[in-house]
Design an enzyme around this catalytic site. Structure first.
Site, PDB file in Angstrom:
ATOM      1  N   GLY A  39       0.808  -1.220   0.000  1.00 17.67           N
ATOM      2  CA  GLY A  39       0.000   0.000   0.000  1.00 17.67           C
ATOM      3  C   GLY A  39       0.839   1.267   0.000  1.00 17.67           C
ATOM      4  O   GLY A  39       1.893   1.338  -0.637  1.00 17.67           O
ATOM      5  N   VAL A  40       0.369   2.254   0.747  1.00 17.98           N
ATOM      6  CA  VAL A  40       1.053   3.544   0.771  1.00 17.98           C
ATOM      7  C   VAL A  40       2.415   3.425   1.477  1.00 17.98           C
ATOM      8  O   VAL A  40       3.374   4.126   1.131  1.00 17.98           O
ATOM      9  CB  VAL A  40       0.132   4.627   1.380  1.00 17.98           C
ATOM     10  CG1 VAL A  40      -0.087   4.446   2.852  1.00 17.98           C
ATOM     11  CG2 VAL A  40       0.658   6.020   1.070  1.00 17.98           C
ATOM     12  N   ASP A  41       2.512   2.530   2.441  1.00 18.85           N
ATOM     13  CA  ASP A  41       3.784   2.287   3.148  1.00 18.85           C
ATOM     14  C   ASP A  41       4.863   1.842   2.145  1.00 18.85           C
ATOM     15  O   ASP A  41       5.985   2.384   2.122  1.00 18.85           O
ATOM     16  CB  ASP A  41       3.542   1.198   4.207  1.00 18.85           C
ATOM     17  CG  ASP A  41       4.599   1.157   5.298  1.00 18.85           C
ATOM     18  OD1 ASP A  41       5.528   1.982   5.270  1.00 18.85           O
ATOM     19  OD2 ASP A  41       4.473   0.285   6.186  1.00 18.85           O
ATOM     20  N   GLY A 129      -7.181   0.588   3.856  1.00 27.04           N
ATOM     21  CA  GLY A 129      -6.722  -0.384   2.864  1.00 27.04           C
ATOM     22  C   GLY A 129      -6.601  -1.748   3.509  1.00 27.04           C
ATOM     23  O   GLY A 129      -7.606  -2.384   3.873  1.00 27.04           O
ATOM     24  N   TYR A 131      -5.953  -2.568   6.399  1.00 31.37           N
ATOM     25  CA  TYR A 131      -6.503  -2.649   7.758  1.00 31.37           C
ATOM     26  C   TYR A 131      -8.030  -2.664   7.799  1.00 31.37           C
ATOM     27  O   TYR A 131      -8.621  -2.824   8.869  1.00 31.37           O
ATOM     28  CB  TYR A 131      -5.930  -1.534   8.635  1.00 31.37           C
ATOM     29  CG  TYR A 131      -4.527  -1.829   9.153  1.00 31.37           C
ATOM     30  CD1 TYR A 131      -3.872  -3.017   8.836  1.00 31.37           C
ATOM     31  CD2 TYR A 131      -3.859  -0.929   9.968  1.00 31.37           C
ATOM     32  CE1 TYR A 131      -2.592  -3.290   9.311  1.00 31.37           C
ATOM     33  CE2 TYR A 131      -2.579  -1.204  10.461  1.00 31.37           C
ATOM     34  CZ  TYR A 131      -1.947  -2.391  10.120  1.00 31.37           C
ATOM     35  OH  TYR A 131      -0.699  -2.657  10.607  1.00 31.37           O
TER      36      TYR A 131
HETATM   37  N1  APR Z   1      -0.776   7.472  -2.270  1.00 30.23           N
HETATM   38  C1  APR Z   1      -1.914   7.686  -1.582  1.00 30.23           C
HETATM   39  N2  APR Z   1      -2.683   6.675  -1.122  1.00 30.23           N
HETATM   40  C2  APR Z   1      -2.278   5.410  -1.372  1.00 30.23           C
HETATM   41  C3  APR Z   1      -1.097   5.100  -2.074  1.00 30.23           C
HETATM   42  C4  APR Z   1      -0.332   6.206  -2.545  1.00 30.23           C
HETATM   43  N3  APR Z   1       0.810   6.049  -3.214  1.00 30.23           N
HETATM   44  N4  APR Z   1      -0.984   3.743  -2.156  1.00 30.23           N
HETATM   45  C5  APR Z   1      -2.059   3.221  -1.533  1.00 30.23           C
HETATM   46  N5  APR Z   1      -2.855   4.222  -1.072  1.00 30.23           N
HETATM   47  C6  APR Z   1      -4.124   4.159  -0.343  1.00 30.23           C
HETATM   48  C7  APR Z   1      -4.919   2.874  -0.403  1.00 30.23           C
HETATM   49  O1  APR Z   1      -5.607   2.776  -1.644  1.00 30.23           O
HETATM   50  C8  APR Z   1      -5.871   3.088   0.770  1.00 30.23           C
HETATM   51  O2  APR Z   1      -6.954   3.940   0.372  1.00 30.23           O
HETATM   52  O3  APR Z   1      -3.894   4.333   1.046  1.00 30.23           O
HETATM   53  C9  APR Z   1      -5.020   3.866   1.776  1.00 30.23           C
HETATM   54  C10 APR Z   1      -4.543   3.047   2.973  1.00 30.23           C
HETATM   55  O4  APR Z   1      -4.254   1.727   2.587  1.00 30.23           O
HETATM   56  P1  APR Z   1      -2.991   0.907   3.118  1.00 30.23           P
HETATM   57  O5  APR Z   1      -1.749   1.457   2.502  1.00 30.23           O
HETATM   58  O6  APR Z   1      -3.284  -0.532   2.922  1.00 30.23           O
HETATM   59  O7  APR Z   1      -2.904   1.291   4.706  1.00 30.23           O
HETATM   60  P2  APR Z   1      -3.702   0.681   5.979  1.00 30.23           P
HETATM   61  O8  APR Z   1      -5.071   0.246   5.649  1.00 30.23           O
HETATM   62  O9  APR Z   1      -3.513   1.722   7.052  1.00 30.23           O
HETATM   63  O10 APR Z   1      -2.891  -0.631   6.356  1.00 30.23           O
HETATM   64  C11 APR Z   1      -1.608  -0.521   6.915  1.00 30.23           C
HETATM   65  O11 APR Z   1      -0.671  -2.036   5.329  1.00 30.23           O
HETATM   66  O12 APR Z   1       1.041  -1.706   3.850  1.00 30.23           O
HETATM   67  C12 APR Z   1       0.718  -2.155   5.073  1.00 30.23           C
HETATM   68  O13 APR Z   1       2.706  -1.713   6.308  1.00 30.23           O
HETATM   69  C13 APR Z   1       1.370  -1.348   6.175  1.00 30.23           C
HETATM   70  O14 APR Z   1       0.870  -3.106   7.664  1.00 30.23           O
HETATM   71  C14 APR Z   1       0.510  -1.788   7.293  1.00 30.23           C
HETATM   72  C15 APR Z   1      -0.879  -1.814   6.703  1.00 30.23           C
END
Ligand code: APR
Length: 187
Positions: A39-41, A129, A131
């Protein structure tokens, strides 16, 4: 794009990739182990380069970062001064203080950003996402938390940007922003 001012700070909604938008502090949706992920991480670590993980390895608390908390690192190659790695809650049905933890992730991030002298901060949609937090609920919690912080610390920030990856998420946050102050901004 949609924008509204709260206590003199612009809150702006936009669709896009958070790693491409220049800002003082970019917030990451991290996990409590602070080890990176998808994801965004994943996008933030890829675009920021290895300096971010190197610093996380130095500052990582022994038992990880608690849910609702956050830590600050360099932004590496990203167009930002710092990254705040915020740990949102895993959605478990809504009876496990997920709303309080999510609100805390936003408020703690803003507090850390202000402490570093930031004027602009960008957020992704934390927890909606991997979570699994329902996006309409999360948007209300996020906007209430951000507005509450800005009202308690007027003048601290010039702009808070929500950079949302897809149309449905953008719409949910736009709706929450429009509902702020009319009862529609609460969870
Ligand atoms: N820019 C903006 N938003 C993004 C990007 C980006 N480049 N990539 C993904 N997203 C969005 C996703 O589409 C979603 O709407 O960020 C939102 C959060 O999704 P996740 O990244 O899955 O974050 P989260 O639900 O908080 O889960 C965190 O996921 O990647 C792992 O290490 C992270 O274990 C942690 C968990």
């Amino acid at each position: 794009m949609m924008e509204r001012a709260v206590a003199g700070t612009k809150i702006r909604m936009m669709k896009g990739d958070i790693t491409r938008i220049p800002v003082d502090v970019m917030v990451n949706a991290a996990n409590s182990d602070l080890v990176g992920g998808g994801g965004v991480d994943g996008a933030i670590h890829r675009a920021g380069g290895p300096a971010i993980m190197l610093e996380l390895n130095r500052i990582r608390p022994k038992n990880g970062c608690p849910t609702g908390g956050a830590v600050v690192t360099t932004a590496g190659d990203l167009p930002a001064k710092f990254v705040v790695h915020a740990v949102g809650p895993v959605w478990r049905g809504g009876r496990f203080q997920e709303d309080l933890d999510l609100a805390s992730a936003y408020a703690t991030s803003l507090d850390l950003a202000c402490a570093r002298g930031a004027r602009t901060v960008s957020f992704p949609s934390i927890s909606t996402g991997a979570y699994g937090y329902p996006v309409h609920k999360a948007a209300g919690v996020a906007l209430s938390a951000v507005a509450g912080f800005l009202e308690s610390r007027p003048g601290c920030l010039a702009g808070v940007f929500f950079v949302l990856f897809d149309e449905d998420t953008l719409k949910a946050y736009q709706k929450a922003l429009a509902g702020l102050g009319s009862g529609g901004g609460s969870p």
